[in-house]
Write an enzyme that holds these catalytic residues in place. Structure first.
Site, PDB file in Angstrom:
ATOM      1  N   HIS A  71       0.780  -1.000  -0.061  1.00 11.45           N
ATOM      2  CA  HIS A  71       0.116   0.019   0.008  1.00 11.45           C
ATOM      3  C   HIS A  71       0.843   1.430  -0.012  1.00 11.45           C
ATOM      4  O   HIS A  71       1.962   1.296   0.469  1.00 11.45           O
ATOM      5  CB  HIS A  71      -0.877  -0.120   1.286  1.00 11.45           C
ATOM      6  CG  HIS A  71      -1.944  -0.959   1.081  1.00 11.45           C
ATOM      7  ND1 HIS A  71      -3.216  -0.936   1.843  1.00 11.45           N
ATOM      8  CD2 HIS A  71      -2.168  -2.158   0.469  1.00 11.45           C
ATOM      9  CE1 HIS A  71      -4.117  -2.052   1.675  1.00 11.45           C
ATOM     10  NE2 HIS A  71      -3.358  -2.685   0.978  1.00 11.45           N
TER      11      HIS A  71
ATOM     12  N   GLU B 135       0.684   4.106   1.765  1.00  8.40           N
ATOM     13  CA  GLU B 135       1.018   4.721   3.084  1.00  8.40           C
ATOM     14  C   GLU B 135       2.302   3.918   3.726  1.00  8.40           C
ATOM     15  O   GLU B 135       3.168   4.628   4.056  1.00  8.40           O
ATOM     16  CB  GLU B 135      -0.082   4.474   3.992  1.00  8.40           C
ATOM     17  CG  GLU B 135      -1.577   5.259   3.425  1.00  8.40           C
ATOM     18  CD  GLU B 135      -2.415   4.195   2.949  1.00  8.40           C
ATOM     19  OE1 GLU B 135      -3.513   4.570   3.099  1.00  8.40           O
ATOM     20  OE2 GLU B 135      -2.052   3.437   2.092  1.00  8.40           O
TER      21      GLU B 135
ATOM     22  N   CYS C 290      -6.877   1.994   5.329  1.00  8.96           N
ATOM     23  CA  CYS C 290      -7.515   0.900   5.943  1.00  8.96           C
ATOM     24  C   CYS C 290      -6.841   0.730   7.038  1.00  8.96           C
ATOM     25  O   CYS C 290      -5.980   1.108   7.743  1.00  8.96           O
ATOM     26  CB  CYS C 290      -6.965  -0.443   4.923  1.00  8.96           C
ATOM     27  SG  CYS C 290      -5.251  -0.794   4.842  1.00  8.96           S
TER      28      CYS C 290
ATOM     29  N   CYS D  70      -2.829  -0.047   7.400  1.00  8.26           N
ATOM     30  CA  CYS D  70      -2.220   1.436   7.225  1.00  8.26           C
ATOM     31  C   CYS D  70      -2.753   2.301   8.357  1.00  8.26           C
ATOM     32  O   CYS D  70      -1.660   3.059   8.752  1.00  8.26           O
ATOM     33  CB  CYS D  70      -2.732   1.918   5.703  1.00  8.26           C
ATOM     34  SG  CYS D  70      -2.055   1.016   4.485  1.00  8.26           S
TER      35      CYS D  70
END
Length: 164
Positions: A55, A57, A85, A88
């Site tokens: 991801h 992040e 999410c 993260c």
């Protein structure tokens, strides 16, 4: 921090999202800024890397930690184009990010405001200042455009007899 600086940070995250879009990844981008300087960037790479943790992040936080030589990002701001999410949000808490600015909501997986309010839960040893809706229309538009194009590619592949 003034709204122009916040918008500028989100524009940098949107630039990262554009990179993901061009390589057919879900277009989410993130940047970590410390004292007005970008120290970490990331965009989604989950499909290409075949890694569930790929991801935006996560990549931005990892790069920022390397840049300053510490896992503590206490005086840093994170800009991300879509509400984070659970994974993260956990990384944001553990890195002790000071401020999170995000663009569009994530009603199916966002845990900052949509499903939960993880970053402001007083039971944790750290809370994050959260500002949502920063350049939300731009963030939402790139996501909608991506998924529309993905559906079109899938439809064309079915027509031509390809599996993908």
């Amino acid at each position: 921090m003034d709204s122009q600086q916040i918008d500028d940070g989100m524009r940098q995250a949107l630039f990262q999202a554009q990179i993901a879009y061009r390589i057919h990844e879900v277009p989410i981008g993130a940047v970590v800024i410390q004292n007005g300087r970008v120290i970490g960037t990331g965009y989604n790479l989950r499909e290409l890397s075949e890694d569930a943790t790929g991801h935006a992040e996560i990549f931005a936080i990892q790069e920022a930690c390397r840049a300053i030589g510490s896992w503590r990002l206490e005086d840093c701001d994170l800009y991300v184009t879509v509400e984070p999410c659970l994974m993260c949000a956990g990384a944001i808490l553990n890195a002790r990010i000071k401020n999170l600015y995000y663009g569009s909501v994530n009603q199916k997986g966002g845990v900052v405001n949509s499903l939960y309010q993880v970053l402001n839960d007083q039971r944790f040893n750290h809370q994050v200042n959260v500002t949502g809706g920063v350049l939300a229309a731009e963030s939402k538009q790139i996501m909608q455009s991506f998924f529309k194009a993905a559906r079109r590619r899938k439809k064309l592949a079915r027509r031509s007899g390809q599996a993908k």
